[in-house]
Design an enzyme around this catalytic site. Sequence first.
Site, short mmCIF file in Angstrom:
data_model
loop_
_atom_site.label_atom_id
_atom_site.label_comp_id
_atom_site.label_asym_id
_atom_site.label_seq_id
_atom_site.Cartn_x
_atom_site.Cartn_y
_atom_site.Cartn_z
N ILE A 1 0.83 -1.21 0.00
CA ILE A 1 0.00 0.00 0.00
C ILE A 1 0.86 1.26 0.00
CG2 ILE A 1 -1.74 1.28 1.35
CD1 ILE A 1 -2.53 -1.49 2.58
N CYS A 2 0.39 2.30 -0.68
CA CYS A 2 0.99 3.64 -0.61
C CYS A 2 2.39 3.63 -1.25
CB CYS A 2 1.00 4.12 0.84
SG CYS A 2 1.45 5.84 1.10
N ILE A 3 3.42 4.05 -0.51
CA ILE A 3 4.79 4.07 -1.02
C ILE A 3 5.45 2.70 -0.94
CG2 ILE A 3 5.81 4.69 1.20
CD1 ILE A 3 6.91 5.97 -2.29
#
Length: 217
Positions: free
Chosen positions: A134-136
């Site tokens: 998820i995300c970075i």
Amino acid sequence: MKRVGIILCGCGVNDGSEIHEVVLTLLALDRAGAEAVCFAPNKCQSIVINHLSGEESHERRNMLVESARIVRGQIRPLSDARADELDALIVPGGFGAVSNLSDLALKGEDGGVDADLYRLVREIHKQSKSIGFICIAPALLPKLIDAPLRLTIGTDNDTAEMIEAMGGIHVTCPVDDIVVDAENKVVTTPGYMLATSIAQAAKGIDKLVARVLEMTL
């Protein structure tokens, strides 16, 4: 009951795991009837940030101890994690993904990843179990799996270029959607790389958790 490993790396978006992303992941798993098994490295964070001022602090904080704050103490050292005890693996985002679980924030495409995370992800992948980042956090995937993975961190051009330079295939993706590499059983979503509210982040994370569980053996 399916058991899903969750990898944390501190407590807070600027120097550890993004708390909203962790809680949304835990909530989605619980609602689906799956068990979350949480792990974090028993090591000091590379940096500590005062989340009120945004300034660096000179104190030292342990990732396992700080991560325990988020999950009510129910967490184990990442070095203890074994693929055989898990059906899937999810890694939420937060700056700690690129500064604690790896040093990509410092070294870019030349950076490395935590040895225990590397071992666990490769064991999970070898056993054909599903993985969600998820995300970075998806920026770490080209360092973890020897395959040209399709993945997303949303729309950030600089990070996408780094992913491509490391051998990944970046796919532009809106905040409320996911990118699935079906062959490798890898699912990614932008999370707070794009989200401007917790409700926005939840849409993509809910989809990621659902797909990860669908792909479990």
